[in-house]
Each structure stands twice: as C-alpha cells, then as structure tokens.
Design an enzyme around this catalytic site. Structure first.
Site, PDB file in Angstrom:
ATOM      1  N   ASP A 138       0.825  -1.205   0.000  1.00  0.00           N
ATOM      2  CA  ASP A 138       0.000   0.000   0.000  1.00  0.00           C
ATOM      3  C   ASP A 138       0.865   1.263   0.000  1.00  0.00           C
ATOM      4  O   ASP A 138       2.064   1.219   0.298  1.00  0.00           O
ATOM      5  CB  ASP A 138      -0.893  -0.037   1.253  1.00  0.00           C
ATOM      6  CG  ASP A 138      -2.198   0.705   1.082  1.00  0.00           C
ATOM      7  OD1 ASP A 138      -2.332   1.472   0.114  1.00  0.00           O
ATOM      8  OD2 ASP A 138      -3.091   0.531   1.936  1.00  0.00           O
ATOM      9  N   ASP A 141     -10.599   1.988  -3.533  1.00  0.00           N
ATOM     10  CA  ASP A 141     -11.156   1.768  -2.197  1.00  0.00           C
ATOM     11  C   ASP A 141     -12.672   1.808  -2.241  1.00  0.00           C
ATOM     12  O   ASP A 141     -13.335   1.502  -1.261  1.00  0.00           O
ATOM     13  CB  ASP A 141     -10.657   2.860  -1.236  1.00  0.00           C
ATOM     14  CG  ASP A 141      -9.344   2.474  -0.589  1.00  0.00           C
ATOM     15  OD1 ASP A 141      -8.893   1.339  -0.795  1.00  0.00           O
ATOM     16  OD2 ASP A 141      -8.775   3.320   0.132  1.00  0.00           O
TER      17      ASP A 141
END
Ligand code: DGJ
Length: 729
Positions: A479, A549
């Site tokens: 990430d 997301d």
C-alpha cells in the site's frame, strides 16, 4: 514480417510488423522528421512528403533555404531554441546557464530484440524474433553530448515502444531540464482526445473531447502517477468509437510524476508527448554519465477503443507482467480491512479465515493493523514488528494454522512510509522526505521515506524480508497512502534536490525488483488508497492492483470500465463488500456485487459473521461457479459493450483464449418506468459458429447474437445483473 529498413536514397527508416508501420526520415541531413504511424504500408515512396514554402514568423535554421523551418515540420524529437516553438522534447542546460543546443542526426543501428532499461520497468521480448529496435543517434558537438532514441516494433502487438537516453561526452556537467520519452506529430488536428482522470474513490473516469486550437495537459506532481491523473492519452478520429475507427494512444511505463500533453500548432499540426514532469524533474549529468528516460508504449488501432485496449491488455499480460502469476490463475481472497479495519487479532482472523475456507475462498489477507502500535492510522508504520498482544502465537503460527486447514495467508505492508512515533523515525529523522527549513507536512499522520537513499531502501528490503522469510506468506498487499510534499532530501547534495522525485521512484523500483526476485512465489498486489498508483510501471513488478477503495458495485462499473481502457481485468483487484456500502451507503444485491467483482480479479472484503446462512450459501455458490469460469475472465479477451459513462445499462464480455466460451455480463443501474425491450449485442463471436446459451438447448449463430442481439428479461428494481454463458458447439 518484423522489419526495420533504412532507405538510403530517401533517407527514411521504416518499421513494420505486417500490421502497422512507423516511418521517420532525415531532413537536410540533420533533422528527424516524422512521416507516418498507422496501418501497415507495404512500400513507402514519400507520397505525403511535407510542402516547404516561405511563411511569416518562421526561423530558418538552414540559411540558404527560407522555406525550411522547424516550426512547420512534423518532428520526431523536437529541440528547443532552434525555432520550433511548439513543446520541445528535451531541454538541456549547459554550464554557462544557457539552454541552447543543436542536436543533429549522426547515425543509427538496428538491434534484434529489445534491450532492458536499466533500473526501470519496461516491455520485454524474451526472444530476438519478438522485437526489433532502431537506435537513432543525435549529437551536439558543442554541448558534447549524444541523445539516443529507441524505437522498438513488436511482432505480436501493434505497438512501438519508445524512450530516450542522454550521454554526457564532454568534461563539463550538463543539466537535463526536460526529457520526454517520446514526441509524436500528426498532420491536422481534427481529432478527439481521451484522457483518464479521477480522485480517491473515483479513479479512471473517461474524458473525451474535441481538440481545439489549444493544449490538453494531463499531469501529476504528487510523487505517484496518482488517482487524479493517468499517464495515458489517446488521439481518436472523430468517428472512432469502441469498435471502429483510428486511435493512437500512448501510455507511460512509470509510477511517478509525469506530464502528458496534446498540443495544436499554428499550422494545425498536433503534437503528443509523455515524459517526466519538469516541475519536479531535473538531472545533473556529469562527464561520462548516462540518463535513461522511462519508456512509453505507443499503440495504433484501426478497431477503435476495444482494439486499442486489447493491444494494451495482451502486451501487458504477456510482455510487461512477470513471474509465476503472469500465467497462474489468481486465487479468490478474503481481505480483513472492511471487516475489522485496525481491530484485528488472532481469534478474529482464524474465525474469518475458517469461514472463508468453508465458502471456497483460497487466500486470507490480513490487512492493516497487525503490527506493533497500530491501532489507528496515527502510528505504527516503519518498524514492522509483530504485535504479540493481538497475535500472541505470532504470524508464523497463524499462517501455519491456516495452511494446515487449506487456506493460504497474505499480509499488508505500507513499506514506503513511517509514523512519527516509530523507532525508525526516532533513530533516523533524516530518512524522511523533507526540507530542513520547515516542519514536514503530515498526511494520514505519516511521512514518506527518502528512497533516494540506498540505506533506506536496504532497510525496507530487510524489514519485509524478515517477515517473508519467517512466515509462510503467499500474497503481499503493497500500500501507499499519501503523496509527496516538502521535496527535500538529506541524502542528496544541493544540486541534486530536483532529482528527488525520480530518484524516489528508482529506489522504489529497486526495492520491488529485489523483493519480487527474492520471493518469486509470492503474489504481490499494489495499492495506493485503491487505484492511486495503478500504472504500467507497477504492473511490471506486481501483476495486480487494488483498483479502488470504493467497493460500491455501481461506482465500480465506471471505475472498472475506465481502468479497462489500459489494464486487463486480471490485474484489477475487485471485491464483494458489505451493504450499506462503506463508501457511499448504497444497498445493492449480493448478486449485483458479485457480478461486478467477478468481472475483475474476485475477492471478498466483509465480516462473514454479519451474514445470514442464506447469504453464505449464496457466496459459496458464487465462488464455486466462478472457479469454473475464472480462466475465461482472467485470461480471455475483454470487450466493452455498453458504457456506464453514457447509459443506465452497462455490459461487457470475455471471450476465452481458445474462442469457444463467452462470459457476458449485463447490469442495469436504475429501474426504468417503461420497458424498452433492450437487446444485448454481443461482441467477439465467430459469425458462422453456433453457440449454446446458458447450457440450455437453444442454439444461436454468432452473427445472430452479434447483430440481432439477445433480448434481456424484463427487469424490475434497481441494481440488477445478469451473466450469460455461451459455449461454441
Ligand atoms: C488503503 C487501502 O486502499 C485499503 O484497502 C486498506 O488497505 C487501507 N489503506 C489500510 O490502511
């Protein structure tokens, strides 16, 4: 049919693969001129040669010829300060502070195959018969430097890969102020331009508009390619659509700051470029040093946008992605993030993973929250020590337990970051990106590590390797949750500070190359708050990306449709999550959520304890059904049919590699008051072949399904989906 020919009489280079041709020439024995890029031309005799005549306000670099000006020429790699006032491809500053150069053509060579770009991701050719490369040399004897332009034509894909290198052959330092990886001129400007832009939770929106007399610029100065911008631009003929018409597209294989532009010149020429962004890029080149630009992929399609995307998809799957998972089918995973966020522990993980296994899920991913001091996003990044309170028996034991029960184990890292309270930051406050003059700016309470510093890169490699050596990890989610501010490095000297953004990306590539080579069995998925760094550079190391997301099925239709312009569905992490949806609060059926997620790389991201037995049984059915068709969706050819950017009904289909099976997905977003008897016109079938629909007895010809279409059932209610399976007989 792969060939690169030099016609000495016409001073022309002709690259072709039997399907496309790229032609460039030498003008006045010095300048490179662009002649043609498009559908294959068998022989070329200068039919579209430029007309030279005296025009006002034009500089004449050849004194004896008032008709010749660089400002009117279709250029191949335009210089600065010689009278071409459109965007230059490069600017070089000499020691005296001047930015005047005269790089002239000085030779060429032809290379079988394709060379790697040192330290950078690039398209590769495994055998020399897969590619041919033309290397053109431009020289400036005053600056004492050479520019090498690389053009690779590929046998299997209608693509030309381009990049540039600069070598300083003099004694004095030179400074690179601007360096595009390619520049491409078109005669005329009657085109539409497509770009992809967005935001966190809303990545890769499609923008198509007419080119006028001005410039269109798509760029990032965020340190990553970013969710806001995509290093891609396409020029389309006005009548081009998904299936027809000429499209020329460029994509940059790079994960940092970039600038892509399309510029109309005064004589209605169009100039397209992509390269590093000069706002955050500059480079000192000392005597004897070489600088290599990242690579761009230029695609030509005469079959519209689907044709363009299929070229990108094939190329990226087969000649950009690497490693075991280039070919292997991707596992169905369950990710802990939307279920528990930071509040994870051993008992919860075991419970979730065991239930997941029962449903047919193959991989359990422990997302953020597993390491010491990580109960919120305010702290914990950088040290990468296990949290023995949350995981008293350690991650090794957790992974073993899961493996023994038949489910693989995956884990989350955010390796490029550090929290202020960490040991790492206490010991090495100079290892973050910051200017010494100001307090560095936080974003998500974290700082960015200075990856221009090799010691920092080694630290990251060591910390991750410790975990990956000691725990049986099958998957890593990588990430990156903030952008770069305060561009300053304690490691670099004063004159190198403008090199930091690019050196950061080079450091990142070095880390990823080392880890992916050392752990070849691990499936790496990249993520930057979703699709914030979903680019071709990352795909060279990590064959899948968390696309957004935003897990709402309706929003995902647009995100996945836009992403598919460049990237194949197998690379698109796509999960079924809980409703009401965490990002937008929408309630959609489990069926719809699955139908959207299975069109990417399927996963689940929810607390299974919150589902009732009927929902769990439905998920079990979904997964078992998906396992039978995933080879088609993951490896097949993808066709966009109806666009969520234009319609309330959306559709796309996948045709298996052997062209015998088709998976076609249809979605209706909102219910309509009137039923308009919609028909779905399939794509990618063989006109004369026969297909059995959904395993029933009904048989249709390919031409019937593509041209007459398939009637869609009468639908009531919002968020409806239908998946058709066709088998060729
Ligand atoms: C952002 C990612 O996109 C999410 O999926 C999740 O991993 C969080 N970061 C964790 O902090």
């Amino acid at each position: 049919m792969l060939e690169i020919k030099y016609d000495e009489k016409q001073q022309l280079f002709m690259l072709s693969n039997g399907s496309i041709s790229y032609i460039l020439g030498i003008e006045k024995n010095r300048y490179l001129r662009h002649a043609y890029f498009g559908k294959y031309i068998k022989s070329y005799n200068g039919s579209n040669a430029p007309l030279f005549y005296d025009r006002g306000f034009c500089s004449n670099p050849v004194e004896s010829d008032r008709t010749f000006s660089l400002d009117t020429l279709l250029a191949e790699y335009p210089d600065f300060n010689q009278g071409d006032f459109r965007n230059p491809a490069y600017i070089i500053q000499t020691k005296d502070g001047k930015r005047v150069s005269r790089f002239y053509y000085s030779g060429f060579s032809i290379i079988d195959g394709k060379e790697k770009l040192a330290g950078l991701p690039s398209v590769y050719a495994e055998n020399t018969d897969e590619a041919k490369t033309l290397r053109i040399v431009l020289k400036d004897t005053i600056v004492q430097a050479s520019i090498y332009l690389y053009y690779t034509i590929l046998a299997k894909y209608d693509v030309v890969c381009r990049h540039a290198e600069i070598v300083n052959q003099g004694e004095a330092d030179i400074y690179i102020d601007r360096l595009m990886s390619f520049s491409l001129d078109f005669a005329g400007c009657d085109y539409d331009v497509m770009t992809l832009s967005g935001a966190h939770l809303n990545e890769k929106n499609i923008n198509r508009r007419a080119l006028c007399s001005d410039s269109i610029v798509m760029e990032s100065i965020r340190g990553t390619s970013s969710p806001q911008a995509t290093p891609f631009v396409a020029l389309m003929e006005k009548d081009a659509n998904e299936d027809r018409g000429n499209v020329w597209a460029a994509n940059f294989i790079y994960s940092g700051d970039f600038q892509a532009s399309v510029q109309v010149g005064q004589y209605k020429t169009t100039r397209m470029q992509i390269g590093m962004n000069s706002t955050t890029f500059g480079w000192h080149l000392s005597s004897g040093e070489k600088f290599v630009s990242p690579e761009s992929v230029l695609v030509y399609s005469d079959k519209g946008l689907n044709g363009m995307s299929q070229i990108f998809h094939g190329l990226y799957r087969h000649q950009l992605c690497r490693g075991k998972y280039k070919e292997a089918l991707r596992p169905v995973l369950l990710n802990s993030w939307e279920a528990y966020q930071f509040d994870v522990d051993e008992a919860k993980c075991l419970n979730l993973a065991r239930q997941a296994k029962e449903l047919g899920i193959e991989l359990f991913v422990l997302d953020d929250g597993w390491f010491k001091n990580r109960c919120t996003d305010t702290q914990g990044l950088g040290d990468w020590l296990e949290d023995r309170e949350k995981f008293p028996h350690g991650l090794k034991s957790l992974a073993e337990k899961l493996n023994n029960e038949g489910i693989a184990f995956g884990i989350w890292f955010e390796p490029e970051m550090v929290s202020a309270g960490s040991e790492l930051y206490r010991n090495h406050p100079d290892w973050i990106i910051r200017s010494q003059n100001y307090k560095p700016i936080l974003s998500r309470y974290q700082y960015v590590l200075d990856l221009s510093n090799p010691q920092v890169c080694q630290y990251v490699i060591d910390r991750l390797s410790d975990i990956l050596h000691s725990v049986n990890v099958s998957y890593v989610k990588w990430d990156m949750n903030r952008h770069l501010t305060d561009l300053g490095s304690a490691y670099l000297d004063d004159k190198q500070q403008k090199e930091l953004s690019h050196r950061y990306v080079l450091g990142l590539y070095y880390i990823m190359e080392t880890l992916t080579q050392n752990f070849p069995n691990v499936l790496f998925e990249s993520c930057s708050s979703g699709g914030g760094r979903y680019d071709a550079g990352m795909l060279h190391y990590m064959p899948q990306t968390w696309a957004s997301d935003n897990t709402d099925a309706v929003c995902r239709l647009k995100i996945q449709y836009g992403t598919s312009m460049l990237f194949p569905p197998i690379t698109m992490g796509s999960h079924v999550s809980i409703v009401p949806n965490h990002q937008v609060g929408r309630i959609t059926s489990l069926n719809m959520r699955f139908a959207v997620a299975m069109a990417g790389n399927l996963g689940y991201e929810l607390d299974l304890n919150k589902l009732d037995e009927a929902e769990k049984a439905e998920i079990k059915r979904q997964i078992s059904w998906y396992k039978n068709i995933r080879e088609i969706t993951q490896k097949g050819t993808f066709y966009r049919m109806e666009s969520p950017f234009e319609r309330n009904t959306v559709s796309w289909c996948f045709v298996s590699e052997d062209e015998t099976k088709i998976v076609c997905c249809y979605y209706q977003i909102l219910a309509e008051p009137i039923y308009t008897n919609p028909v779905l016109k399939l794509k990618g079938l063989k006109e004369n072949a026969l297909y059995r629909l959904n395993g029933q007895d009904k048989i249709f010809s390919g031409s019937e399904l593509m041209y007459a279409g398939l009637t869609v059932p009468k639908i009531e209610g919002d968020f409806y989906s239908e998946i058709y399976i066709l088998q060729r007989i």
